[in-house]
Design a protein around this motif. Structure first.
Motif, short mmCIF file in Angstrom:
data_model
loop_
_atom_site.label_atom_id
_atom_site.label_comp_id
_atom_site.label_asym_id
_atom_site.label_seq_id
_atom_site.Cartn_x
_atom_site.Cartn_y
_atom_site.Cartn_z
N PRO A 106 -26.78 10.93 -24.08
CA PRO A 106 -25.41 11.46 -24.04
C PRO A 106 -25.42 12.98 -23.89
N TYR A 107 -24.45 13.49 -23.20
CA TYR A 107 -24.35 14.93 -22.94
C TYR A 107 -23.19 15.48 -23.76
N PRO A 108 -23.43 16.54 -24.55
CA PRO A 108 -22.35 17.08 -25.40
C PRO A 108 -21.34 17.89 -24.60
N HIS A 109 -20.38 17.22 -24.00
CA HIS A 109 -19.37 17.90 -23.20
C HIS A 109 -18.54 18.83 -24.08
N ARG A 129 -1.80 22.22 -18.24
CA ARG A 129 -2.09 21.19 -17.25
C ARG A 129 -3.39 21.53 -16.53
N PRO A 130 -4.37 20.63 -16.54
CA PRO A 130 -5.66 20.93 -15.92
C PRO A 130 -5.59 20.79 -14.41
N ALA A 131 -6.56 21.41 -13.74
CA ALA A 131 -6.68 21.17 -12.31
C ALA A 131 -7.12 19.73 -12.10
N PRO A 132 -6.55 19.05 -11.10
CA PRO A 132 -6.90 17.63 -10.91
C PRO A 132 -8.39 17.38 -10.81
N GLU A 133 -9.12 18.29 -10.14
CA GLU A 133 -10.54 18.03 -9.95
C GLU A 133 -11.34 18.13 -11.25
N SER A 134 -10.77 18.72 -12.30
CA SER A 134 -11.49 18.83 -13.57
C SER A 134 -11.25 17.62 -14.46
N LEU A 135 -10.38 16.70 -14.03
CA LEU A 135 -10.10 15.53 -14.85
C LEU A 135 -11.19 14.49 -14.65
N VAL A 136 -11.95 14.27 -15.69
CA VAL A 136 -12.97 13.22 -15.72
C VAL A 136 -12.69 12.39 -16.96
N PRO A 137 -13.26 11.19 -17.07
CA PRO A 137 -12.97 10.35 -18.25
C PRO A 137 -13.19 11.07 -19.57
N GLY A 138 -14.26 11.86 -19.68
CA GLY A 138 -14.51 12.56 -20.92
C GLY A 138 -13.42 13.56 -21.27
N ALA A 139 -12.86 14.22 -20.25
CA ALA A 139 -11.79 15.19 -20.50
C ALA A 139 -10.52 14.51 -21.00
N LEU A 140 -10.30 13.26 -20.58
CA LEU A 140 -9.10 12.55 -21.01
C LEU A 140 -9.13 12.20 -22.49
N LEU A 141 -10.33 12.09 -23.07
CA LEU A 141 -10.42 11.72 -24.47
C LEU A 141 -9.79 12.76 -25.39
N ASP A 142 -9.78 14.01 -24.97
CA ASP A 142 -9.20 15.06 -25.81
C ASP A 142 -7.76 15.38 -25.45
N PRO A 154 -20.39 -0.05 -25.06
CA PRO A 154 -20.45 1.29 -24.49
C PRO A 154 -19.24 2.16 -24.82
N LEU A 155 -18.04 1.59 -24.78
CA LEU A 155 -16.86 2.39 -25.08
C LEU A 155 -16.87 2.85 -26.53
N LEU A 156 -17.13 1.93 -27.44
CA LEU A 156 -17.13 2.29 -28.86
C LEU A 156 -18.21 3.33 -29.15
N ARG A 157 -19.38 3.16 -28.57
CA ARG A 157 -20.46 4.13 -28.79
C ARG A 157 -20.08 5.50 -28.24
N SER A 158 -19.48 5.53 -27.06
CA SER A 158 -19.06 6.82 -26.49
C SER A 158 -18.03 7.52 -27.36
N LEU A 159 -17.09 6.76 -27.89
CA LEU A 159 -16.06 7.35 -28.75
C LEU A 159 -16.64 7.88 -30.05
N LEU A 160 -17.55 7.13 -30.64
CA LEU A 160 -18.16 7.57 -31.90
C LEU A 160 -19.04 8.79 -31.69
N LEU A 161 -19.79 8.84 -30.60
CA LEU A 161 -20.61 10.01 -30.32
C LEU A 161 -19.74 11.22 -29.99
N HIS A 162 -18.64 10.99 -29.32
CA HIS A 162 -17.68 12.07 -29.06
C HIS A 162 -17.16 12.63 -30.37
N ARG A 163 -16.87 11.76 -31.32
CA ARG A 163 -16.39 12.21 -32.62
C ARG A 163 -17.48 12.96 -33.38
N LEU A 164 -18.72 12.46 -33.29
CA LEU A 164 -19.84 13.14 -33.95
C LEU A 164 -19.99 14.56 -33.43
#
Length: 726
Positions: free
Chosen positions: A597-600, A414-427, A511-521
């Motif tokens: 895009p930033y490689p999180h 379980r992550p700390a609440p403050e570390s939850l950002v939209p990008g973290a939810l994708l994984d 924007p959502l589709l592009r973010s998801l595809l770049l996340h996958r890349l």
């Protein structure tokens, strides 16, 4: 099961669209006055993937299935049985499924019989039967059992028909002028009417007297129906259209005459993915009949992924909120004017927050997380639902699930609440069904937004900007996939066919589709330490934009450098052009470069690394000069270089849809812009406005406006720096 559908009150309210077209409220089944009593429209819900069309239709089925006959068919999922006979087509298969569902028991009403449809389906099923082989006849009649059971409740009645049909056929005089299919159909219909239809039901055959060349004789009409069906082409289409109207006629009969007082409301037909050929074949006969003045009193709801579909060319169009209390639909002279096309709108921030509150009732999530998810998803209901569930399962005690790690990636509970950002939810992983293993949110979203597509190819091309850079990227990185070098154009056509926008600024424009595809890349190597594919793709684009490439553009080149984590040249470029006369253009280039895009990294906890740089808390002296761009600079130039470095990182972080706005960084960005205002010889007013309006844009969750304060970003294709591809 009943679902929580947010932002769809215009459909499900007590006086919403569903209630007004069915005559019954979805909740409580109270009677409601019909909005269009004598001539209801076909309601078609439009919207791209993930906009909730299927969810709305399933909810309608759930809410109405016990109070009025209702049936739902997905026109993309009608598949043939294991051994279909020649009488099976997607249309006959869909009609069997619709009739079977419509016979389900509802409160205070008798089961709906389908004698006309049964006769028609039996007629077309019989076209290949022979006395030498009874197997096909047995299989066909068995598959029609649920529909035939609506007129003959004896479960084994159809079994004895086959022998009698074939015996009657053998005893018939052979006439070379009569097609064999017609002879078999005629013998079949005679047997079925004698064996299973009551005296009153036999009149149903007369309905086929209106079929072409029937001359008012129903049995001749059924025979001709079978002949046309066997011949195929337009004749089969005519036969199938008549079968659709047979189902409609049976429903009309069930709701007319003596039975009228025994039934409440209207029966409901739900057709998902009706933009397909099958969907049109099911809807168009109804539209043509209604346009000719024949009324049926059936509530038809359909969905179309293609908003600009030719079948909607003359539809009356409304956005979802506009039909909350009245659709104001009026039939025109064209057949397709019988459609009320309702565009499903994105969820509002209030709806997204309600979804988060449902999964996080104690409010453990960061205050801005719901708004951040709204910004990332654009309010697309599918994305909102999965990300809200992921946040809830990550934060609630006893309900959290560790992030599903890739090989070599660190595990995290379980992550700390403050570390939850939209990008973290994708994984994060979520459990969608008890009989299915938990799925990673990003993977599930891509699977459902781009079903059956080559995600490896799409992930590469999502890094491109315009079509030309996508073609160059495909030529460099996807050369082995196509001999004609048109991979990018094929992908463009696929995206358009799925109703995804392809734009000049971004090849994958959503924007959502592009973010998801770049996340996958970034993570397609299944190792958080391996960014080989990510680097290779962006290095290819960098070469194409650099001098000597095919798409020379300085700002695109610097955008790619920032993607790759190199900031020195970006800051130097901004410093060298800072004192130019067009400060608005300078700000626009800053904004574009910082949109990289930033490689999180997966599983990252703690503050975003860009935050310390934006706030000036890193130590530039510990970095190589090529990273900071400070080598051989005087004191004044070095100060400006560091100031612009902080500003670039602030805009980079604040523009990232996978991150959350940081108030301290917002204030720091405003401070840096005001300081720059005093240093610019002519553009101090524009920079001062940016210091006021850009923080306002960020806090309102809007893109940075150009010019600052205009209320919207500048659209259209950008050309500059010798670039032909923006």
């Amino acid at each position: 099961m009943e679902r929580d559908l947010y932002g769809r009150e215009a459909i499900f309210g007590d006086d919403g669209l569903a209630a007004r077209l069915t005559g019954l409220t979805p909740y409580g089944s109270a009677r409601v006055a019909y909005e269009h009593r004598d001539d209801p429209p076909v309601a078609v819900l439009t919207g791209g993937r993930g906009m909730g069309k299927t969810a709305v239709l399933k909810q309608l089925r759930h809410l109405y299935r016990e109070i009025t006959p209702v049936a739902l068919v997905d026109c993309e999922a009608v598949v043939p049985p294991a051994d279909p006979g020649p009488g099976w087509t997607p249309v006959t298969g869909a009609l069997q499924e619709l009739a079977t569902q419509l016979t389900a028991k509802v409160h205070a009403a008798r089961q709906v019989p389908f004698p006309r449809l049964s006769l028609g389906l039996v007629a077309v099923a019989s076209i290949s039967w022979t006395r030498e082989d009874e197997t096909q006849a047995q299989q066909d009649l068995q598959s029609l059992g649920p529909v035939l059971a609506t007129v003959d409740t004896r479960g084994d009645a159809a079994t004895g028909w086959v022998t009698k049909v074939l015996t009657k056929l053998a005893a018939s005089a052979f006439d070379s002028m009569v097609p064999l299919a017609g002879m078999v159909a005629e013998a079949t219909i005679e047997t079925v009417l004698e064996e299973s239809f009551s005296r009153f039901q036999r009149r149903a055959a007369d309905w086929y007297g209106t079929y072409p060349h029937a001359g008012g004789n129903g049995r001749i009409g059924l025979r001709q129906l079978a002949v046309d069906f066997e011949r195929g082409g337009d004749l089969r289409r005519r036969a199938e259209d008549h079968l659709v109207l047979a189902l409609v006629a049976d429903l009309v009969r069930a709701y007319g005459g003596l039975a009228r007082g025994a039934r409440r409301g209207r029966p409901v037909l739900l057709l998902d993915n009706a933009h397909t050929l099958l969907g049109r074949q099911l809807v168009e006969p109804v539209l043509r009949q209604r346009a000719a003045g024949v009324r049926d009193q059936i509530a038809v709801f359909a969905s179309s992924r293609a908003r600009a579909h030719v079948g909607l060319s003359h539809a009356v169009r409304r956005r979802l909120p506009e039909v909350a209390h009245g659709s104001h639909w009026v039939r025109g002279s064209e057949v397709t004017s019988g459609i009320l096309a309702v565009e499903l709108t994105a969820l509002s921030p209030v709806h997204v927050q309600a979804a988060f509150d449902r999964h996080d009732p104690v409010g453990r999530a960061p205050a801005g997380l719901a708004r951040g998810v709204h910004r990332l998803t654009g309010g697309r209901p599918l994305g909102v639902a999965l990300l809200a569930q992921a946040a809830g399962e990550a934060l609630l005690p006893g309900a959290s699930r560790p992030q599903a790690p890739r090989p070599g990636a660190p595990r995290s509970g379980r992550p700390a609440p403050e570390s939850l950002v939209p990008g973290a939810l994708l994984d994060r992983t979520v459990e969608l069904r008890e009989d299915r293993a938990p799925v990673r949110v990003a993977d599930e979203l891509l699977t459902r937004l781009l079903p059956g597509q080559q995600l490896d190819v799409l992930s590469v091309l999502a890094a491109a900007h315009g079509e030309e850079s996508a073609r160059r990227l495909a030529s460099g990185r996807l050369r082995g996939l196509s001999t004609d070098s048109n991979v990018a154009l094929r992908v463009r056509d696929v995206l358009r066919s799925q109703d995804w926008p392809v734009g000049p600024e971004y090849f994958v424009a959503d924007p959502l589709l592009r973010s998801l595809l770049l996340h996958r890349l970034r993570f397609q190597g299944n190792d958080h330490r391996d960014s080989g594919a990510w680097r290779a793709v962006h290095e290819t684009l960098h070469r194409e934009y650099a001098p000597g490439g095919h798409c020379v553009s300085v700002r695109h080149q610097l955008h790619q450098e920032l993607v790759l984590g190199s900031t020195g040249n970006c800051v130097t470029y901004l410093r060298e052009r800072f004192t130019g006369p067009d400060v608005t253009e300078w700000l626009d280039r800053l904004r574009f470069i910082a949109s990289a895009p930033y490689p999180h990294p997966p599983g990252r906890t703690g503050p975003d690394p860009r935050r310390a740089v934006a706030l000036g808390r890193d130590e530039p002296g510990s970095l190589p000069d090529e990273e900071t761009g400070l080598d051989r600079l005087g004191e004044r130039a070095a100060g400006l270089q560091l100031q612009l470095r902080r500003l670039l990182y602030a805009v980079w972080l604040l523009s990232d849809p996978l991150a959350l706005p940081d108030e301290e960084v917002i204030d720091k960005m405003a401070h840096e812009l005001r300081q720059l205002s005093g240093r610019h010889p002519t553009g101090n007013s524009v920079l001062w406005d940016a210091a006021t309006h850009w923080p306002r844009d960020i806090r309102a969750w809007h893109p940075l406006s150009m010019p600052p304060g205009s209320g919207g970003s500048r659209g259209g294709q950008r050309r500059g720096d010798g670039g032909s591809d923006a």
